[in-house]
Design an enzyme around this catalytic site. Structure first.
Site, PDB file in Angstrom:
ATOM      1  N   CYS A 137       0.831  -1.201   0.000  1.00  0.00           N
ATOM      2  CA  CYS A 137       0.000   0.000   0.000  1.00  0.00           C
ATOM      3  C   CYS A 137       0.866   1.252   0.000  1.00  0.00           C
ATOM      4  O   CYS A 137       1.416   1.640   1.036  1.00  0.00           O
ATOM      5  CB  CYS A 137      -0.926  -0.006   1.224  1.00  0.00           C
ATOM      6  SG  CYS A 137      -1.947   1.465   1.353  1.00  0.00           S
ATOM      7  N   CYS A 140      -0.389   4.100   2.193  1.00  0.00           N
ATOM      8  CA  CYS A 140      -0.183   3.866   3.628  1.00  0.00           C
ATOM      9  C   CYS A 140       1.247   4.183   4.025  1.00  0.00           C
ATOM     10  O   CYS A 140       1.495   4.788   5.072  1.00  0.00           O
ATOM     11  CB  CYS A 140      -0.453   2.405   3.985  1.00  0.00           C
ATOM     12  SG  CYS A 140      -2.011   1.734   3.424  1.00  0.00           S
ATOM     13  N   ASP A 141       2.200   3.751   3.208  1.00  0.00           N
ATOM     14  CA  ASP A 141       3.605   3.742   3.624  1.00  0.00           C
ATOM     15  C   ASP A 141       4.513   4.649   2.812  1.00  0.00           C
ATOM     16  O   ASP A 141       5.698   4.789   3.133  1.00  0.00           O
ATOM     17  CB  ASP A 141       4.149   2.302   3.549  1.00  0.00           C
ATOM     18  CG  ASP A 141       3.344   1.342   4.410  1.00  0.00           C
ATOM     19  OD1 ASP A 141       2.892   1.779   5.487  1.00  0.00           O
ATOM     20  OD2 ASP A 141       3.156   0.186   4.009  1.00  0.00           O
TER      21      ASP A 141
END
Length: 319
Positions: A137, A140-141
Site C-alpha cells: 500500500c 499507507c507507507d
C-alpha cells in the site's frame, strides 16, 4: 455461551458496499446489523485523493468519504458491531456466524461485502521484509520513503496508481512489469508516461521481481530477472511496493457458496435478485463478487442492489 445476536439482515463488511447496503436496508425497516471486520472502512481508508466519486467535484479524501458513509448508515440506526467473522454455517436458516470474539450471530438474510485484500508474490524474502521495506500500500507507507528510490511491481491500475502516487514523494520510482503492455486505464498510462519523460519514473519492462535484498536495517535493494534471457540485475532501493492485484476476502465461504477464482458467483441478469448467491437468502456485493470494475461507485451500487434484493426475498420467500 452468550446469547446469539439475531438480525433480520446481517451485513459483513464496512466498505462502500456494506455501508450502502446498511442505508438501504435500514430505510426498508429491516433493522440491519453491520459487522465491520478488521479493516473498517475498507480499501478507501488507504486512499488519499478520490477524484472520481460522483458529485464531489473537487475530489475527496478516502478516509473522509468512508466516515461520511458510516455516518449515513448510523443516521438510520444501523447497529454497528466491531468484530471479525471467523466461521459461518450457511447450511440452514437462520444462518449462523461466529466472530473472533467467540460471539455468535444469526440472521434471516446475509449480505456479504467483505471486499478484497492486496496480493503478494509469495517470495520468502518478500515476507521476511514485510513492513521493513516491503509494502502492499503506497498511500499507507509512501511517506516513509520521501526522497528515496523505490520499485513498484505490477502492470494494472493498482500498480500505475501506486507508482504515480510515489512519484510525488520519492526521488525515483521504477515500475517493474513482466510485459511491455499495461492493463491500466489509458488516462493512467498517459500520466505515467509523462512522469517517465520528466525523469523521476522509470519502466523496467520484461522483468520480474526475483528477490528482495536487505539486512537488519530493512530493504536495501531488489534482484530482478529478465523474462526472456533469465539475466538478473540488482537494483539499489529502500522500498518495494507489490501491486499485483487483490484477493477477495471469501475464504470462510469456501465450500458453502459457488465461487469462481475465489470470487462469489451471483445470479446477475435482468430478472431481479441479481446479487443472490448460490444459497437463497445470501447476497454478495462489492469486490467479493466483482473482479472487473472494482470501483467504489460500483461497490456502492451493488450494496444498494443487495439490500433491495434481501428486502424482496424476505417479503416473498423468507420470514
Amino acid at each position: 455461551m452468550s446469547t446469539p445476536t439475531h438480525a433480520k439482515v446481517l451485513i459483513l463488511g464496512s466498505g462502500p458496499a456494506g455501508y450502502t447496503a446498511a442505508v438501504y436496508a435500514a430505510r426498508a425497516n429491516l433493522s440491519p446489523v453491520l459487522v465491520t471486520g478488521l479493516a473498517q472502512g475498507g480499501q478507501l481508508m488507504t486512499t488519499t485523493d478520490v477524484d472520481n466519486w460522483p458529485a464531489d467535484a473537487d475530489g475527496v479524501q478516502g478516509p473522509d468519504l468512508m466516515q461520511r458513509f458510516q455516518k449515513h448508515a448510523e443516521r438510520f440506526n444501523t447497529e454497528m458491531l466491531f468484530d471479525h467473522i471467523a466461521k459461518v454455517d450457511l447450511s440452514k436458516r437462520p444462518f449462523t456466524l461466529t466472530g473472533d470474539t467467540g460471539k455468535i450471530y444469526t440472521c434471516d438474510a446475509l449480505i456479504i461485502a467483505t471486499g478484497a485484500s492486496a496480493k503478494y508474490l509469495g517470495l520468502p524474502s518478500e515476507q521476511a521484509f514485510m513492513g521493513r521495506g516491503v509494502s502492499g500500500c503506497a498511500t499507507c507507507d509512501g511517506f516513509f520513503y520521501r526522497n528515496q528510490d523505490v520499485v513498484v511491481v505490477g502492470g494494472g491500475n493498482t500498480a500505475v496508481e501506486e507508482a504515480l502516487y510515489l512519484s510525488n514523494i520519492c526521488r525515483k520510482v521504477t515500475l517493474i512489469h513482466r510485459r511491455d503492455k499495461f492493463r491500466a486505464e489509458p488516462i493512467l498510462i498517459d500520466k505515467m508516461m509523462s512522469k517517465v519523460e520528466n525523469g523521476n519514473m522509470e519502466l523496467k519492462l520484461f522483468h520480474t521481481l526475483e528477490e528482495v535484498l536487505g539486512d537488519d536495517s530493512g530493504v536495501t535493494g531488489v534482484r530482478v530477472r529478465h523474462v526472456d534471457t533469465g539475466a538478473t540485475e540488482d537494483m539499489t532501493v529502500t522500498g518495494a511496493f507489490i501491486a499485483i492485484g487483490h484477493q477477495p476476502n471469501t475464504e470462510i465461504f469456501q465450500g458453502q457458496l459457488e465461487m469462481k477464482d475465489g470470487y462469489i458467483v451471483t445470479k446477475s441478469g435482468l430478472s431481479g435478485m441479481a446479487t443472490m448467491t448460490s444459497v437463497p437468502g445470501v447476497f454478495a456485493a462489492g469486490d467479493v463478487q466483482d473482479h472487473v470494475y472494482r470501483q467504489a461507485i460500483t461497490s456502492a451500487g451493488t450494496g444498494c442492489m443487495a439490500a433491495l434484493d434481501a428486502q424482496r426475498w424476505l417479503e416473498n420467500a423468507g420470514q
